[in-house]
Every structure is written in C-alpha cells, then in structure tokens.
Design an enzyme around this catalytic site. Sequence first.
Site, PDB file in Angstrom:
ATOM      1  N   LYS A 118       0.838  -1.213   0.000  1.00 22.76           N
ATOM      2  CA  LYS A 118       0.000   0.000   0.000  1.00 22.76           C
ATOM      3  C   LYS A 118       0.866   1.254   0.000  1.00 22.76           C
ATOM      4  CE  LYS A 118      -1.625   1.531   4.209  1.00 22.76           C
ATOM      5  NZ  LYS A 118      -1.340   2.948   4.424  1.00 22.76           N
ATOM      6  N   ASN A 119       1.874   1.268   0.858  1.00 17.69           N
ATOM      7  CA  ASN A 119       2.662   2.494   1.021  1.00 17.69           C
ATOM      8  C   ASN A 119       3.562   2.797  -0.177  1.00 17.69           C
ATOM      9  OD1 ASN A 119       1.438   2.820   3.434  1.00 17.69           O
ATOM     10  ND2 ASN A 119       3.247   2.431   4.707  1.00 17.69           N
ATOM     11  N   ARG A 164      -4.599  10.177   4.909  1.00 18.29           N
ATOM     12  CA  ARG A 164      -3.374  10.965   5.013  1.00 18.29           C
ATOM     13  C   ARG A 164      -2.616  10.984   3.668  1.00 18.29           C
ATOM     14  NH1 ARG A 164       0.191  14.196   8.173  1.00 18.29           N
ATOM     15  NH2 ARG A 164       2.285  13.705   7.524  1.00 18.29           N
ATOM     16  N   CYS A 167      -5.049   7.811   9.992  1.00 11.09           N
ATOM     17  CA  CYS A 167      -5.044   7.190  11.320  1.00 11.09           C
ATOM     18  C   CYS A 167      -4.695   8.204  12.399  1.00 11.09           C
ATOM     19  CB  CYS A 167      -4.017   6.065  11.363  1.00 11.09           C
ATOM     20  SG  CYS A 167      -4.588   4.535  10.638  1.00 11.09           S
ATOM     21  N   ARG A 227       0.855  14.328  13.295  1.00 10.98           N
ATOM     22  CA  ARG A 227       1.001  14.154  11.849  1.00 10.98           C
ATOM     23  C   ARG A 227       0.978  15.480  11.090  1.00 10.98           C
ATOM     24  NH1 ARG A 227      -1.268   8.477   9.761  1.00 10.98           N
ATOM     25  NH2 ARG A 227       0.751   8.511   8.774  1.00 10.98           N
ATOM     26  N   ILE A 269       2.367  18.522   8.463  1.00 12.28           N
ATOM     27  CA  ILE A 269       2.822  18.452   7.067  1.00 12.28           C
ATOM     28  C   ILE A 269       3.829  19.569   6.776  1.00 12.28           C
ATOM     29  CG2 ILE A 269       0.777  17.265   6.192  1.00 12.28           C
ATOM     30  CD1 ILE A 269      -0.163  19.967   5.076  1.00 12.28           C
ATOM     31  N   ASP A 270       4.427  20.120   7.852  1.00 14.61           N
ATOM     32  CA  ASP A 270       5.351  21.242   7.667  1.00 14.61           C
ATOM     33  C   ASP A 270       6.559  20.885   6.788  1.00 14.61           C
ATOM     34  OD1 ASP A 270       5.958  19.543   9.852  1.00 14.61           O
ATOM     35  OD2 ASP A 270       7.416  20.981  10.615  1.00 14.61           O
ATOM     36  N   LEU A 271       7.052  19.652   6.899  1.00 14.93           N
ATOM     37  CA  LEU A 271       8.236  19.285   6.103  1.00 14.93           C
ATOM     38  C   LEU A 271       7.890  19.204   4.618  1.00 14.93           C
ATOM     39  CD1 LEU A 271       9.672  16.540   8.506  1.00 14.93           C
ATOM     40  CD2 LEU A 271      10.504  18.883   8.229  1.00 14.93           C
ATOM     41  N   ASP A 302       5.286   0.731  12.124  1.00 14.86           N
ATOM     42  CA  ASP A 302       4.096   0.042  11.609  1.00 14.86           C
ATOM     43  C   ASP A 302       4.002  -1.419  12.068  1.00 14.86           C
ATOM     44  OD1 ASP A 302       3.237   2.313  10.406  1.00 14.86           O
ATOM     45  OD2 ASP A 302       3.598   1.676   8.341  1.00 14.86           O
ATOM     46  N   VAL A 306       8.513   7.341  16.696  1.00 13.98           N
ATOM     47  CA  VAL A 306       8.098   7.967  15.430  1.00 13.98           C
ATOM     48  C   VAL A 306       6.771   8.721  15.585  1.00 13.98           C
ATOM     49  CG1 VAL A 306       7.600   7.590  12.988  1.00 13.98           C
ATOM     50  CG2 VAL A 306       9.352   6.207  14.133  1.00 13.98           C
ATOM     51  N   ARG A 353      -8.142  -0.680   5.488  1.00 14.76           N
ATOM     52  CA  ARG A 353      -7.331   0.329   4.803  1.00 14.76           C
ATOM     53  C   ARG A 353      -5.986  -0.252   4.351  1.00 14.76           C
ATOM     54  NH1 ARG A 353      -5.795   4.589   8.264  1.00 14.76           N
ATOM     55  NH2 ARG A 353      -4.626   4.981   6.390  1.00 14.76           N
TER      56      ARG A 353
HETATM   57  C1  UD1 Z   1       4.580   6.820   6.265  1.00 12.14           C
HETATM   58  C2  UD1 Z   1       3.764   5.556   6.118  1.00 12.14           C
HETATM   59  C3  UD1 Z   1       3.258   5.090   7.473  1.00 12.14           C
HETATM   60  C4  UD1 Z   1       4.425   4.948   8.444  1.00 12.14           C
HETATM   61  C5  UD1 Z   1       5.266   6.205   8.481  1.00 12.14           C
HETATM   62  C6  UD1 Z   1       6.527   6.043   9.306  1.00 12.14           C
HETATM   63  C7  UD1 Z   1       2.814   5.842   3.909  1.00 12.14           C
HETATM   64  C8  UD1 Z   1       1.602   6.025   3.092  1.00 12.14           C
HETATM   65  N1  UD1 Z   1       2.636   5.826   5.243  1.00 12.14           N
HETATM   66  O1  UD1 Z   1       3.694   7.799   6.808  1.00 12.14           O
HETATM   67  O2  UD1 Z   1       2.610   3.836   7.304  1.00 12.14           O
HETATM   68  O3  UD1 Z   1       3.915   4.702   9.751  1.00 12.14           O
HETATM   69  O4  UD1 Z   1       5.670   6.577   7.148  1.00 12.14           O
HETATM   70  O5  UD1 Z   1       7.269   4.977   8.860  1.00 12.14           O
HETATM   71  O6  UD1 Z   1       3.899   5.658   3.397  1.00 12.14           O
HETATM   72  N2  UD1 Z   1       6.300  14.712  10.444  1.00 12.14           N
HETATM   73  C9  UD1 Z   1       6.385  16.053  10.710  1.00 12.14           C
HETATM   74  N3  UD1 Z   1       6.193  16.931   9.675  1.00 12.14           N
HETATM   75  C10 UD1 Z   1       5.935  16.498   8.404  1.00 12.14           C
HETATM   76  C11 UD1 Z   1       5.866  15.116   8.146  1.00 12.14           C
HETATM   77  C12 UD1 Z   1       6.045  14.237   9.188  1.00 12.14           C
HETATM   78  O7  UD1 Z   1       6.609  16.465  11.840  1.00 12.14           O
HETATM   79  O8  UD1 Z   1       5.775  17.346   7.512  1.00 12.14           O
HETATM   80  C13 UD1 Z   1       6.464  13.747  11.557  1.00 12.14           C
HETATM   81  C14 UD1 Z   1       5.164  12.970  11.788  1.00 12.14           C
HETATM   82  O9  UD1 Z   1       4.280  13.689  12.619  1.00 12.14           O
HETATM   83  C15 UD1 Z   1       5.675  11.701  12.441  1.00 12.14           C
HETATM   84  C16 UD1 Z   1       7.023  11.495  11.758  1.00 12.14           C
HETATM   85  O10 UD1 Z   1       7.388  12.745  11.184  1.00 12.14           O
HETATM   86  O11 UD1 Z   1       5.870  11.891  13.808  1.00 12.14           O
HETATM   87  C17 UD1 Z   1       7.009  10.432  10.675  1.00 12.14           C
HETATM   88  O12 UD1 Z   1       6.125  10.798   9.668  1.00 12.14           O
HETATM   89  P1  UD1 Z   1       6.349  10.378   8.150  1.00 12.14           P
HETATM   90  O13 UD1 Z   1       7.641   9.655   7.988  1.00 12.14           O
HETATM   91  O14 UD1 Z   1       6.123  11.588   7.310  1.00 12.14           O
HETATM   92  O15 UD1 Z   1       5.175   9.364   7.939  1.00 12.14           O
HETATM   93  P2  UD1 Z   1       4.102   9.342   6.782  1.00 12.14           P
HETATM   94  O16 UD1 Z   1       4.738   9.666   5.482  1.00 12.14           O
HETATM   95  O17 UD1 Z   1       2.892  10.092   7.210  1.00 12.14           O
END
Ligand code: UD1
Length: 426
Positions: free
Chosen positions: A22-23, A92, A116, A121, A123-125, A305, A327, A397
């Site tokens: 899926k990912n 997401r 979830c 979570r 999205i600043d990055l 995960d 994480v 999902r």
């Molecule tokens: C992806 C996976 C998810 C997995 C996660 C970590 C997909 C579709 N989902 O989620 O299954 O659990 O990686 O391996 O691939 N963060 C920020 N700012 C950002 C983005 C992330 O602070 O802009 C933080 C998040 O809040 C979290 C951490 O970084 O604490 C990891 O997030 P991220 O690696 O981005 O996970 P996803 O891409 O959402």
Amino acid sequence: MDKLVIEGGRPLSGSIRIHGAKNAALPIMAASLLCEGKVQLQNVPRLLDIDVMLGILNRLGCSAIHKGDTVIVETSGANTCHVPEDLMKQMRSSIFLMGPLLARFGEVCIYQPGGCAIGERKIDLHLRGLSALGAKIEENDHQIWCRASKLKGNDIHLDFPSVGATENIMMAAALAEGTTIISNAAREPEIQDLQHFLNAMGARIMGAGTDTITIQGVSRLEPCDYEIIPDRIVAGTVLIAAAATRGTVTLTHTYPSHLTSLFHVLRRAGVQIGAYNDIITISSIGRPKAIERIVTSPYPSFPTDLQSQIMVLLSLADGLSLMKETVFEGRFKHVDELVRMGADITVDMNSAFIRGVPRLYGATVEATDLRAGAALVIAGLAAQGKTVVEQIHHIDRGYDRIELLFQRLGGVMHREAPILRQLDLA
Ligand code: UD1
C-alpha cells in the site's frame, strides 16, 4: 459496521502469497499524474486507501480503474489541481497529490489530510520542501494553496527523515529545472520503489535507499508499466501472527531484505526464520522469550508500523520487555484493548513495559487504527476463546480481506456484516 469474529488458540500453518505494498502503491499512483497518458501498475492491493486514491484521481479528471491486481490510470484528462475535500479527509496519503499536481499544473489546493489518529502528523516538512523548490504557500482556515510558475531545484535538508515529505519532494523535483539534493532523506524501501517508478517514466533520480537523494529535473515524463513491491508490513504481520500462535508458515512473493530488523527481533524471541529468494519460512514452538528493549525508528530500524503487532508477541513472552515508540506520539492505543484480553502492559510516555503472561483471553475489542487493528487480530488468533474485533474499517485500509488471509493459514475467523449491508451485497 463490520466486525471480525475470531476463535483463537490454533497454531497457524501453511503458505500464503503477500500482496503489493500500500505504502508504495499510493505515492506511485499519485506520481502517475506527472505524465500524460496511460500508466499501468501491477501488484496493487485491493484496499480502502487504494479505492480512495482511485476516487481522487477520477475526480481530478483522470480515468483510474482497478482490474484484478492491476491499476490503470489514464491521466490525459486531468483538469483540476483542487483535491476534493471529502476524499482528502479520508486518508493521510492524499498529501501525495501535492507534489505531482504542483509540478503538472503550477498550483495545487489541498485540505489538512485525515488518516489514522496516531499522533499530530504535521505536514510542515512537505510544505517547507515544496517552498524550497520555489512554491508560494498560502494557508487559510482549512485550505492550503501552493503555486509556482516554474519549480527550481534546490538543496533540501529534512529535519526528520519523513517518508511522505521525501516522496512529495522527489515527485515535484522530478520535473523542476535543475538539480535537487534531499539530505537526511527517508530510506524506506517504498522510496526506492518510487525512484524506480519515476526513472521508468524518464526521471533522473539516484540515491533512494540512502539518506541523500539527487534528482536532476527533466522537462517531461512518459507513461510506463510498473510492478509494485510486496508489502513488508503485511508480511511482518503474518510472521508475528505465526510466532504468536506458535505456528509454521511460509510466505511467498516477499523481499526478505526489507524485513531484516523484524527477523532480528523474532530470532531474539527464539523464533526460527529462514529466507531464500522471495520466500520466508517461520517456525515457532514454545513460549517466546522477552526482549529487553525494542525502539521504533525510521528504516532500517524497527518499523513503527509493526510496533503494535510485536507487542502482542511480547505480551505472551517469558519475562519483561520494553517497547519505545519514537516515530508517532499517539501509537499505544491498542494497549488498553490488549489489557482487556489479559495482557500486562504499563505505558509511561512513549515507553511500554510489557510483562509477559502465559495466555491471552478472547474479548470484544476495538481497532483504533490500522496497525492496532492488525495487532488485535493477532491477539485474537493467539488467545483462548472468542474475540470480536470492532471498527475494522481501519484494518481494511491496509490488509486485503484479512480474514481470508488468516483463514488460508488455518485461522478460524470470519467477518460479520450488519444485516442491511448483507442485503446490499446480495
Ligand atoms: C509513512 C507511512 C506510514 C508509516 C510512516 C513512518 C505511507 C503512506 N505511510 O507515513 O505507514 O507509519 O511513514 O514509517 O507511506 N512529520 C512532521 N512533519 C511532516 C511530516 C512528518 O513532523 O511534515 C512527523 C510525523 O508527525 C511523524 C514522523 O514525522 O511523527 C514520521 O512521519 P512520516 O515519515 O512523514 O510518515 P508518513 O509519510 O505520514
């Protein structure tokens, strides 16, 4: 709402094919928007999240269908950069539309994504990365607009190796002018899969799988056929279920090298694992051993995960184990449910102390998120008596009909749909 009813206490045995990831599939489906024409993707699992992504692509003007395990996306008709709010809130991963739509249309409008509830979570990055490529970002109460007449390559350092941010930047930078270098990039196998897919469309990207990814922008990408990698988290879930039920199981269509950290943990727990080509065998007799300390961290460390699932095994282990989640901050919601099944777990901030018990007992429990739900299914399969798992739309999902998967391995479980939905399906 559907429920899963599980009669536990039987060792799993047999062989199972692991479906596509899926990912990996979700960002790749979004990335198909970077070209005009027909993209064909094989080994795409049938999951709720995939349905949502198909729905979004269709609402953007593409024609996207799922036939068997193949997804065909004809992207020529894409005519809007506005991601529908109702679908955005459901998942997401709708955030993956940002990079491709920005690169294709010069602007994109999204809403805060759903998904979830496992932490803040942010999205600043993602936004900082796209802004470094030249996008102007405007946020109001609920919408986020990104605009760039031309994206320009740049050096981007991620404060945290976010999987999604790395992928969004890679997709946008593939069509930017000049070179982008992402440092402290995430190294997950799904990022390598995205690189392979983009390169198959004509992109020039290298370094995925390491912490530095270099993207030389090109002016155009072409449609291609591509096969998605196997789902390492589904494979890991089945392996843990086999260990927790003290079974003997063979997995086919896997990439064992993606599961090294899990193998390490399972071996420490006393489980026997073998891997040859794309096949993994697992055999477990007797009570698992406790593990002093497991810490979740970005790949190649132990994946967040699989944290809830491995906690079920540790709940049945001989001794005291520590699980530290680094994480996501809200990822221990399964603990209360496991405790209702007889587990002895105490949580302190981001650490869970698990004192193994000889057995778990069936109960009615609630899936609070995708992987927590998978953990409860494993607990139900290992427990004595009947377990009912509610709120299983979370599980749908990420697992293609999880009840069939475990039935094939001798697990006694079935899905109960409300009467009205059964009539609907008939
Ligand atoms: C992806 C996976 C998810 C997995 C996660 C970590 C997909 C579709 N989902 O989620 O299954 O659990 O990686 O391996 O691939 N963060 C920020 N700012 C950002 C983005 C992330 O602070 O802009 C933080 C998040 O809040 C979290 C951490 O970084 O604490 C990891 O997030 P991220 O690696 O981005 O996970 P996803 O891409 O959402």
